[in-house]
Design a protein around this motif. Structure first.
Motif, mmCIF file in Angstrom:
data_model
loop_
_atom_site.group_PDB
_atom_site.id
_atom_site.type_symbol
_atom_site.label_atom_id
_atom_site.label_comp_id
_atom_site.label_asym_id
_atom_site.label_seq_id
_atom_site.Cartn_x
_atom_site.Cartn_y
_atom_site.Cartn_z
ATOM 1 N N ALA A 121 0.844 -1.197 0.000
ATOM 2 C CA ALA A 121 0.000 0.000 0.000
ATOM 3 C C ALA A 121 0.876 1.243 0.000
ATOM 4 C CB ALA A 121 -0.920 0.012 1.217
ATOM 5 N N ALA A 122 0.519 2.193 -0.850
ATOM 6 C CA ALA A 122 1.182 3.490 -0.897
ATOM 7 C C ALA A 122 0.335 4.504 -0.140
ATOM 8 C CB ALA A 122 1.366 3.939 -2.345
ATOM 9 N N VAL A 123 0.973 5.347 0.645
ATOM 10 C CA VAL A 123 0.289 6.384 1.408
ATOM 11 C C VAL A 123 0.672 7.745 0.822
ATOM 12 C CG1 VAL A 123 -0.095 7.423 3.676
ATOM 13 C CG2 VAL A 123 0.338 4.951 3.480
ATOM 14 N N ILE A 124 -0.341 8.505 0.435
ATOM 15 C CA ILE A 124 -0.113 9.807 -0.189
ATOM 16 C C ILE A 124 0.386 10.816 0.855
ATOM 17 C CG2 ILE A 124 -1.212 11.736 -1.407
ATOM 18 C CD1 ILE A 124 -0.868 9.211 -3.106
ATOM 19 N N GLY A 125 1.377 11.627 0.453
ATOM 20 C CA GLY A 125 1.937 12.607 1.373
ATOM 21 C C GLY A 125 1.666 14.047 0.995
ATOM 22 N N SER A 126 1.378 14.291 -0.290
ATOM 23 C CA SER A 126 1.042 15.652 -0.728
ATOM 24 C C SER A 126 -0.044 15.579 -1.785
ATOM 25 C CB SER A 126 2.277 16.371 -1.282
ATOM 26 O OG SER A 126 2.805 15.710 -2.420
ATOM 27 N N LYS A 127 -0.844 16.625 -1.861
ATOM 28 C CA LYS A 127 -1.990 16.644 -2.765
ATOM 29 C C LYS A 127 -1.557 16.318 -4.197
ATOM 30 C CE LYS A 127 -5.018 19.853 -2.100
ATOM 31 N NZ LYS A 127 -5.741 21.167 -2.104
ATOM 32 N N GLY A 133 2.557 9.925 -14.767
ATOM 33 C CA GLY A 133 3.216 8.753 -14.226
ATOM 34 C C GLY A 133 4.643 9.031 -13.802
ATOM 35 N N GLU A 134 5.287 9.981 -14.478
ATOM 36 C CA GLU A 134 6.679 10.305 -14.180
ATOM 37 C C GLU A 134 6.818 11.067 -12.864
ATOM 38 O OE1 GLU A 134 5.230 10.789 -17.182
ATOM 39 O OE2 GLU A 134 6.202 9.015 -18.066
ATOM 40 N N THR A 135 5.813 11.848 -12.490
ATOM 41 C CA THR A 135 5.910 12.651 -11.264
ATOM 42 C C THR A 135 5.049 12.105 -10.124
ATOM 43 O OG1 THR A 135 4.103 14.135 -11.935
ATOM 44 C CG2 THR A 135 6.347 14.732 -12.625
ATOM 45 N N ALA A 136 4.286 11.066 -10.396
ATOM 46 C CA ALA A 136 3.315 10.573 -9.412
ATOM 47 C C ALA A 136 3.963 10.167 -8.098
ATOM 48 C CB ALA A 136 2.536 9.395 -10.002
ATOM 49 N N LEU A 137 5.108 9.503 -8.152
ATOM 50 C CA LEU A 137 5.723 9.012 -6.919
ATOM 51 C C LEU A 137 6.234 10.138 -6.032
ATOM 52 C CD1 LEU A 137 7.648 5.786 -8.008
ATOM 53 C CD2 LEU A 137 5.298 6.042 -7.176
ATOM 54 N N ASP A 138 6.369 11.345 -6.592
ATOM 55 C CA ASP A 138 6.755 12.500 -5.768
ATOM 56 C C ASP A 138 5.699 12.799 -4.715
ATOM 57 O OD1 ASP A 138 8.987 12.723 -7.377
ATOM 58 O OD2 ASP A 138 8.173 14.359 -8.584
ATOM 59 N N HIS A 139 4.482 12.323 -4.925
ATOM 60 C CA HIS A 139 3.373 12.598 -4.015
ATOM 61 C C HIS A 139 3.139 11.482 -2.997
ATOM 62 C CE1 HIS A 139 2.063 16.152 -6.309
ATOM 63 N NE2 HIS A 139 2.524 15.474 -7.343
ATOM 64 N N VAL A 140 3.973 10.448 -3.054
ATOM 65 C CA VAL A 140 3.838 9.316 -2.133
ATOM 66 C C VAL A 140 4.728 9.547 -0.917
ATOM 67 C CG1 VAL A 140 4.206 6.844 -1.813
ATOM 68 C CG2 VAL A 140 3.222 7.695 -3.956
ATOM 69 N N PHE A 141 4.131 9.541 0.254
ATOM 70 C CA PHE A 141 4.869 9.700 1.505
ATOM 71 C C PHE A 141 5.678 8.449 1.817
ATOM 72 C CE2 PHE A 141 4.201 8.965 6.260
ATOM 73 C CZ PHE A 141 5.420 9.511 6.606
ATOM 74 N N GLY A 142 5.024 7.288 1.671
ATOM 75 C CA GLY A 142 5.703 6.041 1.990
ATOM 76 C C GLY A 142 4.832 4.835 1.709
ATOM 77 N N TYR A 143 5.305 3.688 2.182
ATOM 78 C CA TYR A 143 4.659 2.413 1.851
ATOM 79 C C TYR A 143 4.453 1.587 3.117
ATOM 80 C CZ TYR A 143 6.076 3.854 -2.779
ATOM 81 O OH TYR A 143 6.242 4.587 -3.935
ATOM 82 N N THR A 144 3.380 0.817 3.104
ATOM 83 C CA THR A 144 3.080 -0.055 4.225
ATOM 84 C C THR A 144 2.457 -1.338 3.699
ATOM 85 O OG1 THR A 144 2.094 -0.099 6.441
ATOM 86 C CG2 THR A 144 0.760 0.883 4.680
ATOM 87 N N ALA A 145 2.170 -2.258 4.612
ATOM 88 C CA ALA A 145 1.558 -3.535 4.242
ATOM 89 C C ALA A 145 0.063 -3.477 4.516
ATOM 90 C CB ALA A 145 2.200 -4.674 5.034
ATOM 91 N N PHE A 146 -0.698 -4.161 3.665
ATOM 92 C CA PHE A 146 -2.151 -4.154 3.804
ATOM 93 C C PHE A 146 -2.683 -5.546 3.481
ATOM 94 C CE2 PHE A 146 -6.455 -3.359 2.024
ATOM 95 C CZ PHE A 146 -7.041 -2.813 3.160
ATOM 96 N N ASN A 147 -3.596 -6.033 4.306
ATOM 97 C CA ASN A 147 -4.249 -7.322 4.065
ATOM 98 C C ASN A 147 -5.705 -7.053 3.722
ATOM 99 O OD1 ASN A 147 -5.000 -9.981 3.918
ATOM 100 N ND2 ASN A 147 -4.317 -10.535 5.975
ATOM 101 N N ASP A 148 -6.031 -7.189 2.453
ATOM 102 C CA ASP A 148 -7.387 -6.904 1.965
ATOM 103 C C ASP A 148 -8.269 -8.127 2.204
ATOM 104 O OD1 ASP A 148 -9.498 -5.634 0.655
ATOM 105 O OD2 ASP A 148 -8.831 -6.300 -1.337
ATOM 106 N N LEU A 149 -8.544 -8.406 3.481
ATOM 107 C CA LEU A 149 -9.352 -9.578 3.831
ATOM 108 C C LEU A 149 -10.746 -9.447 3.216
ATOM 109 C CD1 LEU A 149 -8.250 -10.035 7.541
ATOM 110 C CD2 LEU A 149 -7.697 -11.537 5.617
ATOM 111 N N SER A 150 -11.172 -10.506 2.553
ATOM 112 C CA SER A 150 -12.345 -10.412 1.672
ATOM 113 C C SER A 150 -13.424 -11.415 2.050
ATOM 114 C CB SER A 150 -11.918 -10.661 0.218
ATOM 115 O OG SER A 150 -10.913 -9.758 -0.170
ATOM 116 N N ALA A 151 -14.665 -10.923 2.061
ATOM 117 C CA ALA A 151 -15.844 -11.779 2.228
ATOM 118 C C ALA A 151 -16.288 -12.187 0.821
ATOM 119 C CB ALA A 151 -16.947 -11.023 2.964
ATOM 120 N N ARG A 152 -15.764 -13.310 0.336
ATOM 121 C CA ARG A 152 -15.906 -13.664 -1.080
ATOM 122 C C ARG A 152 -17.360 -13.905 -1.506
ATOM 123 N NH1 ARG A 152 -11.265 -11.766 -3.053
ATOM 124 N NH2 ARG A 152 -9.442 -12.968 -2.448
ATOM 125 N N ARG A 153 -18.179 -14.463 -0.613
ATOM 126 C CA ARG A 153 -19.570 -14.732 -1.010
ATOM 127 C C ARG A 153 -20.257 -13.429 -1.394
ATOM 128 N NH1 ARG A 153 -23.020 -18.450 2.866
ATOM 129 N NH2 ARG A 153 -21.728 -20.001 1.808
#
Length: 279
Positions: A121-127, A133-153
């Motif tokens: 997961a990427a966390v946005i740091g600036s608006k 695509g070339e400048t997009a990562l300039d707006h990312v503050f940092g990265y973390t882990a995420f578990n998208d636990l899903s109710a499949r039914r």
């Protein structure tokens, strides 16, 4: 990382097992650059002594990307008849579903169990508005882990994923945010273990749409704000894609790990074990 200090949700700098307070979460994300430039004192808190909370504002939008690993595309085709997406396939989560390492996650009563999805997961740091695509990562503050636990039914009952992707307490995130100057999202191993057994093992080099492309795709329609989260999808190996299918049951422990970030581990419980405590 974030923790609760009395009634205040605080951001802190994590160094090993010690924490240095920085600012209340909302203040931190009101000006991330200023907060990160704060001269820190010596660590004053022990990680083991604090009550962790999700390291994003309660107003954060969580944008999740479906079918974004080549290794997951075949599973999705078999389960839902979905083809390889030409553009990021985005659905939303609510911040109220987020929990942290060690928090119990209940199985909804009409589900055969929950399914796991390790995600960078990427966390946005600036608006970010209408970025490339070339400048997009300039707006990312940092990265973390995420578990998208899903109710499949519920997820697969209709073409809309929202209900199945927003079960109570079904979004483990953390354990901390690693700043973008310390890690690259381009080639990170991602792993899921259930009761110690490896169920998913992928690498972000297998992403169909990379982080920069996703940020750019969203930003010409939605202004991304500091604290917003982009969960970038999961590799192959989900429980619903197995034969026979395998789902998380009360008593199981699911752990996700992302290289350079850390692990998030959560016990799965029966809903009745949390009655009165689920928000």
């Amino acid at each position: 990382m974030a923790y609760r200090d009395g009634g205040v949700r605080m951001m802190g700098a994590l160094d090993g097992d010690k924490i240095t307070p920085i600012a209340p979460v909302d203040d931190f994300y009101s000006d991330v650059s200023k907060a990160m430039a704060t001269v820190l004192s010596e660590p004053t808190l022990a990680l083991a002594d604090v009550d962790q909370v999700p390291p994003v504002p309660t107003t954060a939008r969580i944008f999740c990307v479906g079918i974004n690993y080549h290794s997951h595309a075949g599973e999705s085709k078999n389960l839902a008849g979905l083809d390889l997406p030409k553009f990021p396939m985005v659905f939303g989560r609510w911040a109220s579903t987020l929990v942290t390492d060690g928090d119990p996650v209940p199985v909804p009563p009409n589900e055969p169990g929950l399914d796991w999805e390790v995600e960078l997961a990427a966390v946005i740091g600036s608006k970010a508005w209408n970025v490339t695509g070339e400048t997009a990562l300039d707006h990312v503050f940092g990265y973390t882990a995420f578990n998208d636990l899903s109710a499949r039914r519920k997820q697969l009952a209709t073409p809309q994923f929202t209900v199945g992707k927003n079960a109570d307490r079904s979004g483990p995130i953390g354990p901390a945010i690693v700043t973008s100057d310390e890690i690259s999202p381009a080639e990170l191993e991602v792993i899921t273990r259930v009761n110690g057994e490896v169920m998913q093992h992928g690498n972000t080099r297998d992403l169909i749409h990379d982080v920069g492309a996703i940020v750019a795709y969203l930003s010409d329609t939605i202004t991304l704000l500091p604290g917003d989260v982009i969960a970038t999808g999961t590799p192959g190996g989900i429980g619903a894609g197995r034969n026979p299918q395998v789902f998380l049951q009360p008593g199981d422990v699911v752990e996700i790990e992302i290289e350079g970030i850390g692990t998030v581990s959560n016990p799965i419980v029966d809903r009745s074990d949390l009655d009165g405590a689920v928000s």
